[in-house]
Design a protein around this motif. Structure first.
Motif, PDB file in Angstrom:
ATOM      1  N   ASP A 165       0.850  -1.201   0.000  1.00 17.86           N
ATOM      2  CA  ASP A 165       0.000   0.000   0.000  1.00 17.86           C
ATOM      3  C   ASP A 165       0.881   1.245   0.000  1.00 17.86           C
ATOM      4  O   ASP A 165       0.673   2.175  -0.764  1.00 17.86           O
TER       5      ASP A 165
ATOM      6  N   SER B 287      -1.818   6.044   5.370  1.00 16.52           N
ATOM      7  CA  SER B 287      -0.661   6.505   4.593  1.00 16.52           C
ATOM      8  C   SER B 287      -0.237   7.900   5.036  1.00 16.52           C
ATOM      9  O   SER B 287       0.950   8.173   5.240  1.00 16.52           O
TER      10      SER B 287
ATOM     11  N   GLN C 132      -2.243   6.422  -7.696  1.00 10.43           N
ATOM     12  CA  GLN C 132      -1.131   6.611  -6.755  1.00 10.43           C
ATOM     13  C   GLN C 132      -0.931   8.087  -6.457  1.00 10.43           C
ATOM     14  O   GLN C 132      -1.245   8.950  -7.278  1.00 10.43           O
TER      15      GLN C 132
ATOM     16  N   SER D  14       1.911   6.205  -2.093  1.00  4.05           N
ATOM     17  CA  SER D  14       0.748   5.537  -1.505  1.00  4.05           C
ATOM     18  C   SER D  14      -0.274   5.281  -2.588  1.00  4.05           C
ATOM     19  O   SER D  14      -0.470   6.109  -3.483  1.00  4.05           O
ATOM     20  N   ARG D  15      -0.939   4.132  -2.496  1.00  7.09           N
ATOM     21  CA  ARG D  15      -2.068   3.914  -3.396  1.00  7.09           C
ATOM     22  C   ARG D  15      -3.202   4.839  -2.970  1.00  7.09           C
ATOM     23  O   ARG D  15      -3.245   5.314  -1.841  1.00  7.09           O
TER      24      ARG D  15
END
Lengths: 378, 378
Positions: free
Chosen positions: A50, A207, A230, A242-243
């Protein structure tokens, strides 16, 4: 691969990429840290798929030699052991030497560790991101924007989209919004950008929390690149990927009341401490609810009641109360979270009746607001 | 009961007696703190029936007024809430006022708490201890003696007597011994006493740990009174009671070898850090075992091996090695515990072969020793 490196740079870099390494992963190689040595320096990578963090240690910085690359190459080392080992090495200089079968020798002073490494070719590739469109924010402002919104994301997976923070860019303005459907936090800022791209994405709260732990309080600019799935944050020696969350974030603009029936201006610190005291007993009751009543002469009464234990009542002198009389109940925790997120010494609360959401803003600044839904107790 | 008190004295006193209060108790009133106000001052009591702590706040100290008793009396207040409330009160002065049915009003500034109290007559009585025979130790020495032994008590209930520390008084000498049957810690000191009483008792390790948290590092004398089933420690404003463990403590004197085959003198800090590094990998293996080998020229080799992860090897320069060559394995944790407990910069280790217990002492001081049983690995 073989290089000699200053221990403190290695320790800091390992600590940064460790923020992305999880011990619970379905991909075993992700419990490791990837180390790549090139002619320019050493790059460390950690990832839980992730979040991915890449930290670069240059050969030299400001004329000081940090790394001496003797043979370029790469390896993946077990993250938990490697991070503990580098912290406890006896000398300021560390030698890393990868031998056959990725057996890695770590030498410092008279201590010599042999760690079984893995082939870096097996490590997943980081997303390739085209950096055509990007915008910039100072590190300290970015850190503040995260702090002032991320606490309000939902911790429940029933509506996964609410576990993220909604980032909207329109022209030169970035707006960050988080809500768990009981309260909402909103923060705006002006960004530096060379184009007029618009974005509307949702970044996982986790995140942003991890990323803000790495950020210092400097004014240096962070580059931010948003793609379809992303987000990439770039600081001087660090890439943070981070996604994004899939799905549409609800339109929150109509939640924020435009009118107001009772306005109260208060000193943040006094009000916060009084809510904190009331919450000592409220915690025992259901929902951690405290009650606020406006009295004469600008006095606000905060109270809470836990029949088994006892009750608390306190008067807080406001700077002003205008509009209708009010009795309202709300979660002490939500109020404390909101007050801690706000900056400045004084706040203005706009109420639109005992059953309607109310809005807290700082007096000096209109770029952020906190909204809380009351609790029905009457 | 009604009195006005300086907040910081009340906070400190509540914090001290809280060390004895447990939220898991079969006697509900023991989740409370007993407060008694007399003409002399205020006494607070906390207890979990194994440990009891009584703290006295005098009306005045060094000419400064601390308490103003307006009406003597007593009450028991819920400990967890009361301790959190007093810490967060807004002003330096607190008023406690007990009304009918033990409803207690706590006022400070404009904050007013109502707590449901209980009848102090229902609170268990503390043991009555005759103070005919007592001895004395300076606070800092007592704290050290506890720290240097209590870590070695057994955490297993299979032999309950080993969960305590054996205190033996013979003439003017106090000896404290703890063992979990894999290692042993012993510390002696000279006490101040007016009589020649002898004692041989076992004090629960948990009681000593809690007590040492309250002790400061002053040289003030602590009075110690031992009875058949209780020990009482008296400091200036504090009484600390603990029950003793039933049963006979094993005779440990014959465990300590009198002879020695290999003697090593080492710098504590270097040796400790090297064991600490070796334990990073040893932890993964069974028993957390590290290996020590004597080499030529006064070199001691510390190593450990965890086949899946890797291995570590390190040379430590000793001040001297005399006697037979030696290879021995032991628990890194026990060695780290023992080294941290010792004072001074240099230690002497006396080995009597790879399969026999070995003894660690500081070079300068003979009043304490640490004994460790090796682990069979060859």
């Amino acid at each position: 691969m073989k290089f000699i490196i200053q221990k403190d740079y290695l320790v800091q870099s390992v600590q940064d990429v460790m923020k992305a390494v999880s011990s619970r992963t379905t991909i075993p190689i992700l419990t490791g840290i990837k180390i790549v040595a090139t002619e320019e320096g050493v790059t460390l990578t950690g990832s839980d798929s992730d979040i991915s963090i890449e930290s670069f240690i240059p050969n030299e910085e400001e004329g000081k030699e940090i790394v001496d690359i003797q043979k370029p190459g790469s390896v993946v080392l077990p993250a938990r052991f490697f991070s503990e080992i580098v912290k406890k090495l006896p000398k300021d200089i560390v030698e890393l030497d990868v031998q056959s079968h990725f057996l890695t020798i770590i030498r410092s002073g008279k201590a010599e560790f042999n760690l079984n490494g893995l082939d870096a070719e097996e490590y997943p590739h980081l997303p390739q991101i085209e950096e055509n469109n990007m915008f910039r924010l100072p590190t300290d402002l970015l850190k503040n924007m995260i702090r002032q919104t991320v606490f309000a994301v939902s911790t429940s997976e029933t509506r996964p989209i609410l576990t993220g923070v909604n980032w909207k860019v329109d022209g030169k303005e970035l707006t960050c919004i988080a809500t768990d459907s009981h309260r909402l936090a909103l923060r705006k800022a002006t960004i530096e950008t060379g184009n007029e791209a618009t974005y509307n994405v949702v970044i996982p709260g986790k995140s942003l929390s991890e990323f803000s732990k790495i950020l210092d309080d400097s004014h240096e600019l962070v580059d931010i690149v948003i793609t379809e799935n992303q987000v990439l944050f770039k600081t001087k020696h660090l890439l943070f990927f981070s996604r994004l969350l899939d799905g549409n974030y609800p339109d929150t603009s109509r939640l924020i009341p435009a009118d107001s029936k009772t306005d109260v201006i208060l000193n943040v610190k006094e009000f916060l401490q009084s809510i904190d005291r009331a919450s000592l007993l409220a915690r025992e009751g259901r929902n951690n609810v405290v009650k606020l009543s406006t009295l004469d002469e600008g006095i606000v009464e905060i109270s809470s009641n836990s029949p088994e234990i006892g009750k608390v009542i306190e008067e807080v002198q406001s700077q002003s109360i205008s509009g209708e009389e009010l009795k309202i109940s709300f979660s002490a925790k939500y109020m404390l979270d909101a007050l801690k997120a706000l900056e400045g010494t004084d706040i203005k609360i706009n109420f639109t009746g005992a059953m309607r959401p109310f809005v807290i803003r700082t007096l000096e600044d209109d770029s952020m607001l906190q909204l809380i839904l009351p609790v029905r107790t009457y």
